[in-house]
Design a protein around this motif. Structure first.
Motif, PDB file in Angstrom:
ATOM      1  N   ARG A 159      44.489  43.606  46.738  1.00 41.86           N
ATOM      2  CA  ARG A 159      44.008  43.913  45.466  1.00 41.86           C
ATOM      3  C   ARG A 159      43.458  42.767  44.571  1.00 41.86           C
ATOM      4  O   ARG A 159      42.494  43.195  43.943  1.00 41.86           O
ATOM      5  CB  ARG A 159      45.324  44.603  44.818  1.00 41.86           C
ATOM      6  N   ASP A 160      43.934  41.705  44.524  1.00 43.49           N
ATOM      7  CA  ASP A 160      43.372  40.611  43.982  1.00 43.49           C
ATOM      8  C   ASP A 160      41.890  40.539  44.377  1.00 43.49           C
ATOM      9  O   ASP A 160      40.957  40.178  43.760  1.00 43.49           O
ATOM     10  CB  ASP A 160      44.309  39.648  44.032  1.00 43.49           C
ATOM     11  N   LEU A 161      41.749  40.559  45.846  1.00 35.51           N
ATOM     12  CA  LEU A 161      40.321  40.286  46.200  1.00 35.51           C
ATOM     13  C   LEU A 161      39.441  41.376  45.661  1.00 35.51           C
ATOM     14  O   LEU A 161      38.357  41.260  45.347  1.00 35.51           O
ATOM     15  CB  LEU A 161      40.470  40.249  47.823  1.00 35.51           C
ATOM     16  N   ALA A 162      39.846  42.728  45.645  1.00 36.55           N
ATOM     17  CA  ALA A 162      38.918  43.820  45.107  1.00 36.55           C
ATOM     18  C   ALA A 162      38.652  43.535  43.783  1.00 36.55           C
ATOM     19  O   ALA A 162      37.657  43.931  43.465  1.00 36.55           O
ATOM     20  CB  ALA A 162      39.762  45.132  45.526  1.00 36.55           C
ATOM     21  N   ARG A 163      39.490  42.819  43.001  1.00 26.88           N
ATOM     22  CA  ARG A 163      39.237  42.708  41.528  1.00 26.88           C
ATOM     23  C   ARG A 163      38.100  41.734  41.335  1.00 26.88           C
ATOM     24  O   ARG A 163      37.349  41.661  40.467  1.00 26.88           O
ATOM     25  CB  ARG A 163      40.489  42.399  40.889  1.00 26.88           C
ATOM     26  N   ARG A 164      37.759  40.925  42.610  1.00 29.39           N
ATOM     27  CA  ARG A 164      36.890  40.001  42.442  1.00 29.39           C
ATOM     28  C   ARG A 164      35.382  40.793  42.453  1.00 29.39           C
ATOM     29  O   ARG A 164      34.335  40.233  41.749  1.00 29.39           O
ATOM     30  CB  ARG A 164      36.883  39.126  43.594  1.00 29.39           C
ATOM     31  N   LEU A 165      35.296  41.804  42.869  1.00 24.46           N
ATOM     32  CA  LEU A 165      34.115  42.523  42.910  1.00 24.46           C
ATOM     33  C   LEU A 165      33.978  42.914  41.353  1.00 24.46           C
ATOM     34  O   LEU A 165      32.717  43.251  40.986  1.00 24.46           O
ATOM     35  CB  LEU A 165      34.337  44.009  43.671  1.00 24.46           C
ATOM     36  N   GLN A 178      38.418  50.169  55.907  1.00 24.99           N
ATOM     37  CA  GLN A 178      39.449  51.128  55.872  1.00 24.99           C
ATOM     38  C   GLN A 178      40.817  50.773  55.576  1.00 24.99           C
ATOM     39  O   GLN A 178      41.658  51.508  54.733  1.00 24.99           O
ATOM     40  CB  GLN A 178      39.353  52.027  57.264  1.00 24.99           C
ATOM     41  N   ASN A 179      41.153  49.634  56.173  1.00 31.42           N
ATOM     42  CA  ASN A 179      42.548  49.020  55.809  1.00 31.42           C
ATOM     43  C   ASN A 179      42.446  48.384  54.401  1.00 31.42           C
ATOM     44  O   ASN A 179      43.455  48.637  53.537  1.00 31.42           O
ATOM     45  CB  ASN A 179      42.587  47.971  56.855  1.00 31.42           C
ATOM     46  N   TRP A 180      41.417  47.874  53.805  1.00 28.52           N
ATOM     47  CA  TRP A 180      41.311  47.333  52.481  1.00 28.52           C
ATOM     48  C   TRP A 180      41.350  48.533  51.590  1.00 28.52           C
ATOM     49  O   TRP A 180      42.025  48.326  50.567  1.00 28.52           O
ATOM     50  CB  TRP A 180      39.952  46.632  52.393  1.00 28.52           C
ATOM     51  N   ARG A 181      40.747  49.703  51.752  1.00 24.34           N
ATOM     52  CA  ARG A 181      40.700  50.802  51.015  1.00 24.34           C
ATOM     53  C   ARG A 181      42.232  51.308  51.021  1.00 24.34           C
ATOM     54  O   ARG A 181      42.799  51.915  49.928  1.00 24.34           O
ATOM     55  CB  ARG A 181      39.909  51.772  51.458  1.00 24.34           C
ATOM     56  N   ARG A 182      43.082  51.106  51.986  1.00 25.91           N
ATOM     57  CA  ARG A 182      44.555  51.733  51.843  1.00 25.91           C
ATOM     58  C   ARG A 182      45.323  50.852  50.913  1.00 25.91           C
ATOM     59  O   ARG A 182      46.367  51.168  50.364  1.00 25.91           O
ATOM     60  CB  ARG A 182      45.194  51.575  53.476  1.00 25.91           C
ATOM     61  N   GLU A 229      36.598  51.319  46.220  1.00 26.16           N
ATOM     62  CA  GLU A 229      35.270  51.821  46.561  1.00 26.16           C
ATOM     63  C   GLU A 229      34.471  51.955  45.042  1.00 26.16           C
ATOM     64  O   GLU A 229      33.435  51.570  45.012  1.00 26.16           O
ATOM     65  CB  GLU A 229      35.531  53.278  46.969  1.00 26.16           C
ATOM     66  N   ALA A 230      35.057  52.238  43.929  1.00 28.73           N
ATOM     67  CA  ALA A 230      34.381  52.448  42.753  1.00 28.73           C
ATOM     68  C   ALA A 230      34.125  50.917  42.324  1.00 28.73           C
ATOM     69  O   ALA A 230      33.204  50.507  41.666  1.00 28.73           O
ATOM     70  CB  ALA A 230      35.497  52.931  41.734  1.00 28.73           C
ATOM     71  N   GLN A 231      34.960  50.011  42.598  1.00 28.13           N
ATOM     72  CA  GLN A 231      34.713  48.516  42.203  1.00 28.13           C
ATOM     73  C   GLN A 231      33.517  47.881  43.045  1.00 28.13           C
ATOM     74  O   GLN A 231      32.702  47.288  42.297  1.00 28.13           O
ATOM     75  CB  GLN A 231      35.962  47.571  42.645  1.00 28.13           C
ATOM     76  N   PHE A 245      27.056  54.762  50.211  1.00 22.28           N
ATOM     77  CA  PHE A 245      26.012  54.141  49.229  1.00 22.28           C
ATOM     78  C   PHE A 245      25.813  52.869  49.439  1.00 22.28           C
ATOM     79  O   PHE A 245      25.040  52.156  48.973  1.00 22.28           O
ATOM     80  CB  PHE A 245      26.745  54.364  47.693  1.00 22.28           C
ATOM     81  N   ALA A 246      26.886  52.069  50.280  1.00 23.47           N
ATOM     82  CA  ALA A 246      27.062  50.928  50.580  1.00 23.47           C
ATOM     83  C   ALA A 246      26.210  50.556  51.713  1.00 23.47           C
ATOM     84  O   ALA A 246      25.443  49.469  51.853  1.00 23.47           O
ATOM     85  CB  ALA A 246      28.391  50.226  50.731  1.00 23.47           C
TER      86      ALA A 246
END
Length: 252
Positions: free
Chosen positions: A51-57, A75-79, A85-87, A112-113
């Motif tokens: 989750r911290d990594l996703a916030r880097r986006l 798929q595992n990151w999204r879980r 995905e929105a980030q 979209f990616a």
């Protein structure tokens, strides 16, 4: 799923997912196969680093790269990070770019990616690293396997990149040997297809001496298989049709 001829010598498929694509490609060439996955792919138990990594986006823009090296990553990151995905969509709108290893990895991303992705044509982190080093340095967001080699992250750091990496999934050997492994010693298997070093290690955990050749996809998998003392036939590309053709050419 492809039906296996239990009398004819078959190829053993041991990857944790997508074995069907290999089985179907082999069947098109008249080669039977046996599916016995030896690994389980699981998201990391602690979701906080993902989750911290996703916030880097949310901080990424021009000069930022999302780097994805496996079809299992997204798929595992999204879980673990339900907002990722929105980030990512917002990051792309700010100029963040995406780089992947192989077409299968690109296809695993949101639609979209995919159209914004630069895909390395190599089959390993070495090829992706070489491609990225031809660009200007920047910031890399790198979701990865818990068993990921440090080569990519270390290579980017040495080139002056800022790298943020976190494990989003892990691979674990199945607890018990599948019954299909007994066929390695009864003459009904002609070879084993190995697509990753972790799969090679899982196989070695159950079977030390292989009486059949190993078809290893890529130099890293091949090197790991050789380290276990096996007879290795190295395959240079990853797509199932190509792999099946190389396997069929080598079978007796």
């Amino acid at each position: 799923m492809v039906e296996v001829n239990s009398i004819a010598a078959a190829v053993l498929l041991i990857r944790p997912d997508s074995n069907e694509a290999d089985a179907e490609a082999l069947a098109e060439l008249g080669v039977a196969s046996v599916i016995a996955p030896l690994l389980q792919i699981v998201p990391m138990t602690d979701p906080a680093p993902a989750r911290d990594l996703a916030r880097r986006l949310e901080e990424a823009g021009p000069g930022g790269w999302l780097i994805v090296t496996s079809p299992r990553t997204w798929q595992n990151w999204r879980r673990l990070a339900v907002k990722v995905e929105a980030q990512l969509l917002a990051a792309l709108q700010r100029g963040t770019r995406i780089a992947t290893v192989g077409a299968a990895t690109t296809a695993s991303l949101p639609w979209f990616a995919q159209r914004e992705t630069t895909t390395s044509q190599g089959i390993s982190a070495e090829g992706l690293l070489a491609m990225l080093l031809d660009t200007y340095g920047g910031t890399a967001i790198l979701p990865a396997s818990a068993k990921a080699r440090p080569l990519l992250a270390d290579g980017l750091r040495r080139a002056g990149w800022q790298v943020h990496q976190a494990a989003v999934y892990d691979s674990r050997s199945v607890p018990e040997a599948p019954a299909e492994l007994a066929r390695l010693h009864d003459g009904t298997l002609a070879g084993v297809l190995v697509r990753s070093p972790s799969a090679a290690d899982a196989l070695a955990g159950f079977v030390r001496d292989l009486p059949v050749p190993v078809f290893a996809v890529g130099p890293i998998s091949a090197a790991r298989c050789r380290s276990h003392g096996w007879q290795v036939i190295e395959i240079a590309r990853t797509d199932p049709v190509w792999v099946a053709a190389q396997v069929a050419d080598q079978l007796p």
